[in-house]
Structures are given as structure tokens and as C-alpha cells.
Design an enzyme around this catalytic site. Sequence first.
Site, mmCIF file in Angstrom:
data_model
loop_
_atom_site.group_PDB
_atom_site.id
_atom_site.type_symbol
_atom_site.label_atom_id
_atom_site.label_comp_id
_atom_site.label_asym_id
_atom_site.label_seq_id
_atom_site.Cartn_x
_atom_site.Cartn_y
_atom_site.Cartn_z
ATOM 1 N N HIS A 148 0.476 -1.494 -0.389
ATOM 2 C CA HIS A 148 0.287 0.398 -0.276
ATOM 3 C C HIS A 148 0.902 1.248 -0.201
ATOM 4 O O HIS A 148 0.303 1.684 -0.458
ATOM 5 C CB HIS A 148 -0.927 -0.036 1.357
ATOM 6 C CG HIS A 148 -0.115 0.002 2.702
ATOM 7 N ND1 HIS A 148 -0.156 -0.653 3.404
ATOM 8 C CD2 HIS A 148 0.033 1.442 3.247
ATOM 9 C CE1 HIS A 148 0.945 0.232 4.477
ATOM 10 N NE2 HIS A 148 0.216 0.614 4.283
ATOM 11 N N ASP A 178 0.088 -7.434 1.640
ATOM 12 C CA ASP A 178 0.694 -5.978 1.644
ATOM 13 C C ASP A 178 2.083 -5.878 0.974
ATOM 14 O O ASP A 178 2.102 -5.343 2.906
ATOM 15 C CB ASP A 178 -0.157 -5.675 2.616
ATOM 16 C CG ASP A 178 0.058 -4.466 2.675
ATOM 17 O OD1 ASP A 178 0.158 -3.645 1.794
ATOM 18 O OD2 ASP A 178 -0.047 -3.945 3.501
ATOM 19 N N SER A 252 5.286 2.391 7.640
ATOM 20 C CA SER A 252 4.607 1.691 7.323
ATOM 21 C C SER A 252 6.072 1.139 6.229
ATOM 22 O O SER A 252 6.680 1.981 5.455
ATOM 23 C CB SER A 252 3.481 2.246 6.253
ATOM 24 O OG SER A 252 2.217 1.724 6.471
#
Length: 414
Positions: A148, A178, A252
Amino acid sequence: MHRLVLPYLWPVITGLLLAVLMLLAFPEQLPNPFRQAPPAVIEAPSPLVPTSSEQATNLPAPEIRQAAPLNRNQGPASYSNAVNQAAPAVVNIYSSRIVERDQHPLMSDPFFQQFFSGDDATTHQRMLSSLGSGVIVSPDGYVLTNHHVIHGADQIQVALRDGRETLAEVVGTDPESDLAVLRISLDDLPIIKLADSKEVAVGDVALAIGNPFGVGQTVTMGIISATGRSHLGLNAYEDFIQTDAAINPGNSGGALVNPDGALVGINTAIFSRSGGSQGIGFAIPANLAHSILNELVTRGRVIRGWLGIEAQALSRELAASFGLRTPQGVIVAGVVEDGPAAKAGLQPGDVLLSIGGQVILDARATMSDIASVPPGTELALTIVRGGERMDMTLEVGERPVPTSPTPTRSQSGS
């Protein structure tokens, strides 16, 4: 008559007088109800030893296990060595993409269009930028990050801690876990070591390294709060490490490391009601990240086993309607046309009880187990159809690459 009685009363009177004189001379002998008695000393028996003298004879002393004293000097006073080992390999990732922007309603009026050039009047695009983190895991320049973070990006820029910057190419992505793999071309790259994430234990110290809110590389500390977290609705395949190390937007794809500076996970998501860290962060285990890295580099995709069914959890009410005593198994709600299940003869409405001899207790866990089975493997199935048990054999297929866009994340992405 009085003279006859008095000689007999003298001994009684004399005794009474002597008694009064004795009590007056020794007042502590008087029975005083308000006088405080000295505290009684009671020898209480041990609760582990019988009070009977016959039973207590020759019994050994009870074994008492003493807890070791707390050693508050056991941990290091600083984790700078771990940070120095890991932080140089953690990079900042800046991705950008061009998107169509909405045209202002006034631009449709010819009167306003005359004040703009033809290009300005017809160009309705804008640049969107996002930030994240990544981890260099190979001297060849391979970088692990989240799908993402770079999803839909037209350009990806990687900035190292030593000040170097370069553009990155996408080697491959795996939306269902992911994870994504990038590659950069620079010399003398710092590399992080990977730990065995199976050895991670709840209570271990954990350090999160990333670029939260774009302020620059930041290190936060916490512990491993839980392992094997799933059913979060983040990814199709979930096996998260949970930590209370502060993780925020921008973290992230960054590193979750142990006190030795080895990578134990890729920071992926946070659970937050405010958008900031609330002490509940999730990381993809290093072992899973390593496996997906190898498949994306060597095969260009992640190969997973697949049955080709849509499963529904079995409640107690539904189990009873199928004649089952316990809610064991899953209901086949749908069958993919020409998929492995359809070829094996499975039908919507069947109850799948076991696969490969393993009883189905959790649909998501079973899906993860099937994903690890190589395509082409034959598995024995036990189902219930029309109240009767049936056995059949299914050949596992390869899970198709998802064509739909990345699903909306139910928790705040980091």
C-alpha cells in the site's frame, strides 16, 4: 438469747474481717471486669502441617519454591548498538502519482476559458505524493516495503540515512500479504540481518524504525505484545506480530527489530481511533516477508494453493440444521467455475468438514494452510451433503492473481 448467739457469730465475723483485709492488701486479686488482660500468645500451627500430633509425626518440611529476586540490571542501559546495526538499512520511500483532478464548474463557461491558455483549460491533473519506509535486505539492492506504500505510484524515490537518494524499480508486489519488493542501484548498501520470527516471544523488547509523518528517521521502543494475530480484516493472509512500540503514518514498510538489531517484522498497520499511535501496531513476520521476497524475485509472483470455493463460517444453528452436533467445518457458499473444487464435484451448500485429514476449525486459518500447499497436490476431503458424509479427492490449483484494486483497510494504515 443474744448472749447464746453471739459466741457462735464471732468466728464468722472474724473470717469476714480477715477476708476484707486480704483483698484490701492485694487489690490485683479483685475480679475487675474492666481490667485489660495481657495479650495472649497463640502458637498457630502451620496451615500445611496437620494439627494432630499423631499425623504430624515424621512428616517432611513443606517444599516452598522461592521466586528469584528481580534483576533490574539485566537489560542494557541503551539500545544504540541495535539502532546502529539496523537503522542505516531503513530507508524513506516517497511515491508520487498523477491523478485526474475535478474541473472547476466555472471552467466550462467560455467567458472564463478565454483567460487561460489551451493547455491550462484542458489539463486537469495533479500530483499526489505519499511517504513510507522500507528495509534494504540484500547487497543486490532489494528493498522490502508494503504494497500500500507504493500502490499505483508512477515514480518511487528512495532516500538512505547517509543522504543518498535514488529512483527505485518495482520488482513485484503481493497485495494479499501487503508486501512489495523494490530494487535500487547503489554501491556499498547497508544491509539488515533477518531474525527467525518463529523465535519471537511475547514480552521481548522491540524497536520500530521508520519515517513517521515525514519528520525523518525515528526509533521507538516497546515490547512484543502478541504473535499470530489474524481476523483483523487487513489482508487476505494474516499472521501479524503485535507491538506497542509507537507506529504512526509513515512507518509503513519500516523495520521492527530485536535488541540485537535483527529484523523480526515489517511494520504494516496500526489500530487507532484518532489516526495516531495508541500502542497497537502490527508487523508482518520476517520469515513470511523473506519467503515472499524470494518468490517475487525468482518467479515474479507468489504461488499459493487454491481450492476455488467461497466459504462461510458455520454457526451452531446452521450446524444443527445440517445434523452436526458441533459447529465444525465451513459451508461452501460458492464454487468457482472450472476451479479445483468444481472439478472435484463440490457444490454450494456442502459442508466441508476436513481437508487432508485436518479438521476445519477456523476458515481463515484453513485458507492460510491451503495457500502453503503446492499446486498439483491431491488432498482428501470429507463433506456433508444432504445429511450424509462423503469422501472425495481434490487436486489443489494455483490461486489466481487478484485483479481487483487493493481493498479498503479497516484499520488505519501506517
